[in-house]
Motif scaffolding. Structure first.
Motif, PDB file in Angstrom:
ATOM      1  N   TYR A 150       0.830  -1.204   0.000  1.00  0.00           N
ATOM      2  CA  TYR A 150       0.000   0.000   0.000  1.00  0.00           C
ATOM      3  C   TYR A 150       0.868   1.259   0.000  1.00  0.00           C
ATOM      4  O   TYR A 150       0.573   2.236  -0.686  1.00  0.00           O
ATOM      5  N   GLU A 193      -0.941   4.649  -1.127  1.00  0.00           N
ATOM      6  CA  GLU A 193      -2.152   4.592  -0.294  1.00  0.00           C
ATOM      7  C   GLU A 193      -1.714   4.515   1.173  1.00  0.00           C
ATOM      8  O   GLU A 193      -1.796   3.474   1.819  1.00  0.00           O
ATOM      9  N   ARG A 225      -4.137   3.275   4.061  1.00  0.00           N
ATOM     10  CA  ARG A 225      -4.260   1.820   4.157  1.00  0.00           C
ATOM     11  C   ARG A 225      -2.948   1.186   4.628  1.00  0.00           C
ATOM     12  O   ARG A 225      -2.959   0.175   5.339  1.00  0.00           O
ATOM     13  N   GLU A 260      -2.912   1.539   8.315  1.00  0.00           N
ATOM     14  CA  GLU A 260      -3.841   0.585   8.915  1.00  0.00           C
ATOM     15  C   GLU A 260      -3.245  -0.825   8.936  1.00  0.00           C
ATOM     16  O   GLU A 260      -3.346  -1.547   9.937  1.00  0.00           O
ATOM     17  N   SER A 261      -2.588  -1.224   7.839  1.00  0.00           N
ATOM     18  CA  SER A 261      -2.003  -2.569   7.764  1.00  0.00           C
ATOM     19  C   SER A 261      -0.857  -2.730   8.749  1.00  0.00           C
ATOM     20  O   SER A 261      -0.737  -3.761   9.425  1.00  0.00           O
TER      21      SER A 261
END
Length: 754
Positions: A528, A533, A536, A539-540
């Protein structure tokens, strides 16, 4: 009187008899053991050494040791993988106790006592040189070694620092031994060369062209010959206990396995083991069953040193001290948890002097005397014997399985996994090492094809043949659509050809299939991040850290993203976590300094930069950043010293040249004001950068003007203007033109407060 003389005669005869009986076993050990050299040959089958009966002369130097030493014909490794086998070798304990079952996701726990720790306390200098990344110090085997050489110069696996030839490892060992020849020492020397791909250097490649694996063993023997010659040259040979051992074997296609790690048949677990004692002259061959775990107690016994508190091996010196090549029967433990990474049962077994029992879904029993190929499973015909050996296995596990053995299990770093895969280990998916046995799980024998397919994908990935890697990864997914491996391999192959959209889809599938694996989410975060991105990606990475809060690499990557997004406080928090986990992480300390400097916390930034440089004083970019922070806090003289150090360690570091020239040329009241030096440095920087960029030309103009050389200042300023115009960069032009007019008026440039 006569009877008294007779008693004296009988007493003398008795003493002579005792002396004769003891002379044989005393002879090999009559010289004092001053040093210990433990040589481990990775992936070494016993039956490929000439002294073990190989048809060609592969090992003349090892043979010579055996001809004046003790050769064990039936030695067993407890596990056919490098890191866990060496954990047993150096601790004298079995995997159920030390808790290391694989090469990936494990680190030998500090609570397990190692042989070098014991010998260090006894006054020995301790050192090691290893041949592959799989024994890197980060995996725990450096415990007790004062020097542990795992830094490679001439590497063999692309641009990954993973393996070196035995010649380099030997060079490092000989250098250390020569420097420490007057010390009493223990040296551990690890050769990795017989490991796949079997590419020995000449002349061994040509001599063994039809059997390259034997060629690698012959090359390793040649390296060992160099060590022996050096010991003789230094007059250390006759005072050094030399042990040559394999960590595990190699299947070479037997039972369908080409290398090792998966099965625990004899080709993978039977190893060479030879002791050569100082002064040893009478050779002895021991047919009895012994094991890798016997090295620690034997060395301790020979040195009269108390062994570590927990040892599962036996003192082998009883064989030659008692002059008896046979001792009471015993059973040796062996295991492979590799199949559990594919959802199958493990392979856990015991070997006796004659039989082998393997516990798995379809248990196996072999008569190793009558059936050396282990092809006739006797469980159906001899259930009683199978039950007896199964009970022996249970007894061993009951004695050795440690409640906190899981302390040796760690979350692997993605870079570590990549390096291990380049060595041929499939890696990247964890073992289920709980010793739970489920009769309904697949038998490892039925999963071999999938394992081989996984290895094939790794080979193609390492060879950068990404088309074939993806084809075989697709076959993995077809065979096991709900297994994480195929999806992960496909994602890696797609990412390598920059098809990130599809790579993300497969990586996301892998993370959903195995949501407990922190690396799956970390890899997804990296993908990502690559496509921009960042929400994201963050978040990952956070999902990865929720599973493994001590994954330093994930904290670092997350901090880097926050820095790019100018979220400096969050970035600093991430870098602090890295430093908490890895206090000696110099790069993280530097990045933490950058995050603090971006927040205006200059004194704190300086502190982190200084800590970073204490760990790695050659880091030019850290010297530069520290110099910049020192300048901003009114300490230009100290800053200058760091800019000079940056240039010393990285002669092309343009930013340091620029800052040096600026300070030397423009700080007219400072004791370090030196326009002539500023001119020299600016010219040197321009030469190194081939006149690229207007900034250096402008600084040269400022330096010339400060030195009173206004014609050259005008010329340099005009060049700076031309460079900016050619680059279609109008922003600096007003300032450059103003300086040009100043120089034409024969006035230096004096900056305002910075």
């Amino acid at each position: 009187m006569a009877s008294g003389n007779l008693r004296k005669v009988f007493a003398a005869l008795a003493l002579l008899a005792v002396a004769a009986a003891c002379a044989w076993w005393l002879k090999p050990s009559r010289a004092i053991i001053r040093n210990v050299l433990l040589i481990s040959i990775d992936t070494c089958r016993a039956d490929h050494l000439s002294c073990y009966g190989y048809k060609d002369a592969t090992t003349p130097n090892i043979d010579a040791l055996a001809q004046s030493g003790i050769l064990f014909e039936n030695a067993i490794s407890p596990v056919p993988l490098t890191l866990p086998a060496h954990s047993s070798m150096l601790t004298g304990t079995l995997p159920p106790y030390h808790g290391v079952h694989g090469n990936t996701g494990y680190r030998l726990d500090d609570s397990i006592a190692c042989l070098p720790e014991t010998l260090g306390v006894a006054g020995f200098a301790t050192a090691a040189a290893v041949g592959a990344f799989v024994l890197d110090s980060r995996f725990g085997l450096e415990q007790g070694f004062e020097a542990y050489d795992d830094t490679f110069e001439d590497t063999l696996a692309g641009n990954l620092i993973v393996q070196r030839r035995g010649g380099e490892t030997t060079d490092r060992a000989l250098e250390w031994i020569e420097r420490n020849k007057d010390e009493r020492f223990f040296y551990f020397l690890h050769y990795y060369d017989p490991h796949h791909n079997y590419e020995a250097p000449e002349p061994f490649a040509s001599r063994f062209a039809s059997h390259p694996y034997a060629g690698e063993i012959a090359y390793t023997d040649d390296c060992i010959g160099r060590v022996i010659r050096k010991l003789k040259e230094l007059d250390l040979y006759e005072s050094t206990l030399i042990i040559v051992v394999g960590d595990h074997g190699e299947m070479l296609g037997e039972h369908g396995e080409h290398d090792h790690g998966y099965f625990i048949y004899q080709g993978a677990v039977r190893i060479p083991l030879i002791f050569r004692l100082p002064g040893g002259e009478t050779p002895m061959r021991i047919p009895s069953l012994v094991g890798l775990v016997d090295i620690v107690p034997t060395v301790c016994s020979l040195l009269d040193v108390a062994p570590p508190p927990e040892v599962h091996g036996r003192d082998l010196s009883v064989y030659w001290k008692q002059g008896d090549a046979r001792q009471p029967d015993r059973t040796m433990y062996c295991e492979s948890f590799y199949p559990t990474s594919y959802g199958a049962n493990p392979l856990v077994g015991v070997v006796s002097d004659r039989f082998k029992f393997i516990r798995t879904t379809r248990p196996e029993l072999y008569d190793l005397v009558e059936d050396a190929a282990e092809s006739d499973n006797l469980v159906p015909t001899e259930p009683g014997r199978a039950k007896t050996l199964s009970d022996e296995l249970d007894a061993i596990l009951e004695r050795t399985l440690r409640d906190d053995s899981q302390q040796s299990k760690v979350a692997p770093d993605q870079d570590d996994v990549q390096r291990l895969q380049s060595l041929g280990y499939t890696g990247g998916h964890s073992f289920n090492d709980t010793f739970d046995f489920d009769p309904d799980k697949e038998d490892p024998k039925d999963n071999l094809g999938f394992h081989l397919l996984t290895q094939k994908v790794n080979l193609f990935l390492n060879a950068k043949d990404f088309d074939r890697a993806r084809i075989h990864a697709a076959e993995m997914i077809r065979q096991k659509p709900d297994h994480v491996s195929g999806h992960k391999k496909m994602a890696i192959g797609l990412a390598e050809v920059e098809d990130y959209a599809q790579a993300i889809q497969f990586a996301d599938k892998a993370a959903r299939l195995d949501p407990g694996d922190a690396l799956n989410f970390a890899f997804l975060g990296r993908l990502y991040d690559t496509v921009g991105e960042t929400d994201r990606a963050i978040e990952s990475y956070r999902q990865s850290l929720a599973i493994d809060p001590d994954n330093a690499a994930a904290h670092h990557e997350l901090g880097r993203i926050h820095m790019i997004r100018k979220e400096f406080a969050r970035a600093a928090e991430c870098f602090r976590n890295v430093v908490r986990i890895q206090p000696d992480a110099s790069r993280a300390l530097s990045d933490l300094g950058n995050a603090c400097r971006a927040q205006g916390k200059l004194d704190e930034a300086i502190s982190h930069y200084e800590r970073s440089l204490a760990i790695d004083p050659t880091a030019a970019f850290v010297h530069y950043n520290l110099g910049t922070a020192l300048t901003a806090t009114g300490r230009p003289e100290t800053a200058i010293s760091h800019f000079r150090l940056a240039i010393r360690h990285a002669p092309g570091h343009t930013g340091s040249y620029q800052n040096l020239v600026w300070l030397l040329a423009t700080d007219t009241d400072a004791p370090f004001h030196d326009p002539a030096e500023a001119v020299r440095l600016a010219q040197k920087a321009i030469e190194r950068t081939n006149h690229r960029g207007y900034e250096l030309a402008a600084l040269l103009a400022i330096a010339h003007a400060a030195a009173g050389d206004f014609p050259n200042a005008v010329e340099a300023a005009e060049r700076a203007i031309a460079i900016a115009q050619q680059a279609n960069d109008p922003a600096p032009l007003p300032g450059l033109k103003a300086k040009l007019e100043l120089f034409k008026a024969r006035k230096p440039y004096i900056p305002g407060p910075r």
